[in-house]
Write a protein that holds these residues in place. Structure first.
Motif, PDB file in Angstrom:
ATOM      1  N   ALA A  37       8.958   5.321   2.586  1.00  0.00           N
ATOM      2  CA  ALA A  37       7.705   5.146   1.856  1.00  0.00           C
ATOM      3  C   ALA A  37       6.593   4.777   2.821  1.00  0.00           C
ATOM      4  O   ALA A  37       6.843   4.368   3.963  1.00  0.00           O
ATOM      5  CB  ALA A  37       7.864   4.050   0.799  1.00  0.00           C
ATOM      6  N   ALA A  38       5.375   4.926   2.329  1.00  0.00           N
ATOM      7  CA  ALA A  38       4.193   4.467   3.051  1.00  0.00           C
ATOM      8  C   ALA A  38       3.545   3.374   2.215  1.00  0.00           C
ATOM      9  O   ALA A  38       3.441   3.490   0.991  1.00  0.00           O
ATOM     10  CB  ALA A  38       3.213   5.613   3.273  1.00  0.00           C
ATOM     11  N   VAL A  39       3.121   2.310   2.909  1.00  0.00           N
ATOM     12  CA  VAL A  39       2.415   1.196   2.280  1.00  0.00           C
ATOM     13  C   VAL A  39       1.046   1.141   2.938  1.00  0.00           C
ATOM     14  O   VAL A  39       0.937   1.158   4.167  1.00  0.00           O
ATOM     15  CB  VAL A  39       3.157  -0.135   2.495  1.00  0.00           C
ATOM     16  N   ALA A  68       1.180   2.265  -2.492  1.00  0.00           N
ATOM     17  CA  ALA A  68       2.354   2.696  -1.730  1.00  0.00           C
ATOM     18  C   ALA A  68       3.019   3.844  -2.472  1.00  0.00           C
ATOM     19  O   ALA A  68       2.797   4.029  -3.669  1.00  0.00           O
ATOM     20  CB  ALA A  68       3.341   1.539  -1.567  1.00  0.00           C
ATOM     21  N   GLY A  69       3.833   4.583  -1.747  1.00  0.00           N
ATOM     22  CA  GLY A  69       4.552   5.658  -2.413  1.00  0.00           C
ATOM     23  C   GLY A  69       5.652   6.238  -1.557  1.00  0.00           C
ATOM     24  O   GLY A  69       5.685   6.044  -0.337  1.00  0.00           O
ATOM     25  N   THR A  70       6.520   6.957  -2.222  1.00  0.00           N
ATOM     26  CA  THR A  70       7.680   7.564  -1.577  1.00  0.00           C
ATOM     27  C   THR A  70       7.285   8.836  -0.832  1.00  0.00           C
ATOM     28  O   THR A  70       6.510   9.650  -1.327  1.00  0.00           O
ATOM     29  CB  THR A  70       8.745   7.886  -2.643  1.00  0.00           C
ATOM     30  N   ILE A  71       7.851   8.982   0.339  1.00  0.00           N
ATOM     31  CA  ILE A  71       7.647  10.190   1.149  1.00  0.00           C
ATOM     32  C   ILE A  71       8.285  11.370   0.428  1.00  0.00           C
ATOM     33  O   ILE A  71       9.418  11.281  -0.052  1.00  0.00           O
ATOM     34  CB  ILE A  71       8.241   9.996   2.553  1.00  0.00           C
ATOM     35  N   GLU A  72       7.545  12.465   0.334  1.00  0.00           N
ATOM     36  CA  GLU A  72       8.027  13.664  -0.348  1.00  0.00           C
ATOM     37  C   GLU A  72       8.463  14.718   0.661  1.00  0.00           C
ATOM     38  O   GLU A  72       7.753  14.970   1.635  1.00  0.00           O
ATOM     39  CB  GLU A  72       6.926  14.235  -1.239  1.00  0.00           C
ATOM     40  N   ASN A  73       9.612  15.339   0.395  1.00  0.00           N
ATOM     41  CA  ASN A  73      10.140  16.434   1.221  1.00  0.00           C
ATOM     42  C   ASN A  73      10.123  16.050   2.695  1.00  0.00           C
ATOM     43  O   ASN A  73      10.651  15.015   3.054  1.00  0.00           O
ATOM     44  CB  ASN A  73       9.376  17.729   0.938  1.00  0.00           C
ATOM     45  N   ILE A  78       2.222   9.263   7.616  1.00  0.00           N
ATOM     46  CA  ILE A  78       0.767   9.193   7.553  1.00  0.00           C
ATOM     47  C   ILE A  78       0.221  10.103   6.446  1.00  0.00           C
ATOM     48  O   ILE A  78      -0.744   9.759   5.767  1.00  0.00           O
ATOM     49  CB  ILE A  78       0.109   9.509   8.926  1.00  0.00           C
ATOM     50  N   GLU A  79       0.837  11.257   6.255  1.00  0.00           N
ATOM     51  CA  GLU A  79       0.409  12.158   5.178  1.00  0.00           C
ATOM     52  C   GLU A  79       0.710  11.545   3.812  1.00  0.00           C
ATOM     53  O   GLU A  79      -0.071  11.674   2.876  1.00  0.00           O
ATOM     54  CB  GLU A  79       1.061  13.534   5.319  1.00  0.00           C
ATOM     55  N   CYS A  80       1.845  10.877   3.704  1.00  0.00           N
ATOM     56  CA  CYS A  80       2.176  10.167   2.472  1.00  0.00           C
ATOM     57  C   CYS A  80       1.145   9.071   2.207  1.00  0.00           C
ATOM     58  O   CYS A  80       0.676   8.905   1.084  1.00  0.00           O
ATOM     59  CB  CYS A  80       3.585   9.571   2.582  1.00  0.00           C
ATOM     60  N   ALA A  81       0.763   8.352   3.257  1.00  0.00           N
ATOM     61  CA  ALA A  81      -0.235   7.281   3.108  1.00  0.00           C
ATOM     62  C   ALA A  81      -1.561   7.842   2.619  1.00  0.00           C
ATOM     63  O   ALA A  81      -2.178   7.285   1.695  1.00  0.00           O
ATOM     64  CB  ALA A  81      -0.412   6.546   4.437  1.00  0.00           C
ATOM     65  N   ARG A  82      -2.007   8.936   3.204  1.00  0.00           N
ATOM     66  CA  ARG A  82      -3.260   9.563   2.768  1.00  0.00           C
ATOM     67  C   ARG A  82      -3.193   9.981   1.300  1.00  0.00           C
ATOM     68  O   ARG A  82      -4.111   9.730   0.524  1.00  0.00           O
ATOM     69  CB  ARG A  82      -3.564  10.791   3.629  1.00  0.00           C
ATOM     70  N   ARG A  83      -2.107  10.652   0.938  1.00  0.00           N
ATOM     71  CA  ARG A  83      -1.930  11.147  -0.428  1.00  0.00           C
ATOM     72  C   ARG A  83      -1.881   9.991  -1.430  1.00  0.00           C
ATOM     73  O   ARG A  83      -2.582  10.002  -2.437  1.00  0.00           O
ATOM     74  CB  ARG A  83      -0.651  11.991  -0.506  1.00  0.00           C
ATOM     75  N   GLU A  84      -1.062   8.995  -1.145  1.00  0.00           N
ATOM     76  CA  GLU A  84      -0.889   7.889  -2.086  1.00  0.00           C
ATOM     77  C   GLU A  84      -2.170   7.072  -2.243  1.00  0.00           C
ATOM     78  O   GLU A  84      -2.494   6.639  -3.344  1.00  0.00           O
ATOM     79  CB  GLU A  84       0.273   6.982  -1.651  1.00  0.00           C
ATOM     80  N   ILE A 154       1.070 -13.025  -6.348  1.00  0.00           N
ATOM     81  CA  ILE A 154       1.557 -11.855  -5.611  1.00  0.00           C
ATOM     82  C   ILE A 154       2.940 -12.207  -5.093  1.00  0.00           C
ATOM     83  O   ILE A 154       3.091 -13.140  -4.288  1.00  0.00           O
ATOM     84  CB  ILE A 154       0.633 -11.471  -4.443  1.00  0.00           C
ATOM     85  N   THR A 155       3.951 -11.459  -5.570  1.00  0.00           N
ATOM     86  CA  THR A 155       5.332 -11.682  -5.137  1.00  0.00           C
ATOM     87  C   THR A 155       5.947 -10.437  -4.509  1.00  0.00           C
ATOM     88  O   THR A 155       7.086 -10.473  -4.046  1.00  0.00           O
ATOM     89  CB  THR A 155       6.212 -12.122  -6.334  1.00  0.00           C
ATOM     90  N   ASP A 156       5.196  -9.346  -4.490  1.00  0.00           N
ATOM     91  CA  ASP A 156       5.683  -8.068  -3.978  1.00  0.00           C
ATOM     92  C   ASP A 156       5.897  -8.147  -2.462  1.00  0.00           C
ATOM     93  O   ASP A 156       4.958  -8.418  -1.707  1.00  0.00           O
ATOM     94  CB  ASP A 156       4.671  -6.978  -4.329  1.00  0.00           C
ATOM     95  N   ALA A 157       7.120  -7.897  -2.012  1.00  0.00           N
ATOM     96  CA  ALA A 157       7.480  -8.075  -0.606  1.00  0.00           C
ATOM     97  C   ALA A 157       6.708  -7.150   0.336  1.00  0.00           C
ATOM     98  O   ALA A 157       6.264  -7.582   1.406  1.00  0.00           O
ATOM     99  CB  ALA A 157       8.985  -7.874  -0.420  1.00  0.00           C
ATOM    100  N   LYS A 158       6.533  -5.894  -0.043  1.00  0.00           N
ATOM    101  CA  LYS A 158       5.830  -4.970   0.855  1.00  0.00           C
ATOM    102  C   LYS A 158       4.378  -5.381   1.032  1.00  0.00           C
ATOM    103  O   LYS A 158       3.802  -5.236   2.106  1.00  0.00           O
ATOM    104  CB  LYS A 158       5.950  -3.522   0.372  1.00  0.00           C
ATOM    105  N   THR A 159       3.789  -5.920  -0.019  1.00  0.00           N
ATOM    106  CA  THR A 159       2.404  -6.376   0.037  1.00  0.00           C
ATOM    107  C   THR A 159       2.281  -7.600   0.941  1.00  0.00           C
ATOM    108  O   THR A 159       1.411  -7.653   1.816  1.00  0.00           O
ATOM    109  CB  THR A 159       1.893  -6.680  -1.387  1.00  0.00           C
ATOM    110  N   ILE A 160       3.148  -8.575   0.746  1.00  0.00           N
ATOM    111  CA  ILE A 160       3.120  -9.790   1.562  1.00  0.00           C
ATOM    112  C   ILE A 160       3.375  -9.450   3.025  1.00  0.00           C
ATOM    113  O   ILE A 160       2.685  -9.935   3.925  1.00  0.00           O
ATOM    114  CB  ILE A 160       4.135 -10.818   1.031  1.00  0.00           C
TER     115      ILE A 160
END
Length: 173
Positions: A37-39, A68-73, A78-84, A154-160
């Motif tokens: 994923a990209a955050v 954030a989001g899951t990498i596709e295919n 970085i492309e996932c980050a831009r898209r998300e 805020i308890t989300d681990a990726k965010t922290i």
């Protein structure tokens, strides 16, 4: 290697396989296989962070988190980050700074989260959400975010993790 797929959902699998440990033992291990994923930590020109207030069905509640989001295919992180960023916030960034990686659930999941700071933002589009996404976009300054982290708003681990790493790397004035 003896491997069995227990369940598939979207592009995530639950597998069981024999795992060879460094001490010579072989154990049966269950792993969630995740494409990564990209955050994204979007920071505006006036040092506001764009956050999401998102309903998470697995928790049956709203949480505050970074986009954030899951990498596709075979998509690059970085492309996932831009898209998300665009899909979830309606913003685009002219600059992305890689912050490294995070392994959020190493005990049972092989997901690697790629962390980015996004700057030089432009609001360009409306949200383009998946069917299961319910999101509100908010902005907050670092002091407010740190207060929310200290008081479990805020308890989300990726965010922290992403905010902490960005602060350590000097992305906040």
């Amino acid at each position: 290697m003896n491997q069995q797929t227990i369940h598939r959902w979207k592009n995530i699998e639950l597998i069981e396989e024999d795992s060879h440990l460094p001490n010579g033992r072989i154990v049966r291990h269950t792993t969630i296989v995740h494409p990564g994923a990209a955050v994204i930590l979007p920071i505006t020109l006036n040092n506001q962070v764009i956050l999401l207030r998102q309903f998470r069905p697995s928790l049956n509640k709203w949480i505050l988190e970074l986009p954030a989001g899951t990498i596709e295919n075979d998509e690059a992180p970085i492309e996932c980050a831009r898209r998300e960023l665009t899909e979830e916030t309606g913003y685009q960034a002219n600059t992305f700074h890689p912050l490294g990686q995070c392994t959020p659930l190493a005990g049972f999941c092989d997901e690697i989260q790629h962390l980015f700071v996004a700057t030089d933002l432009n609001q360009t589009a409306s949200l383009s959400l998946d069917e299961d996404e319910v999101i509100e976009v908010i902005k907050a300054d670092l002091n407010t975010i740190e207060h929310w982290i200290r008081h479990d708003k805020i308890t989300d681990a990726k965010t922290i993790t992403c905010i902490s790493k960005a602060k350590l790397c000097g992305y906040f004035d």
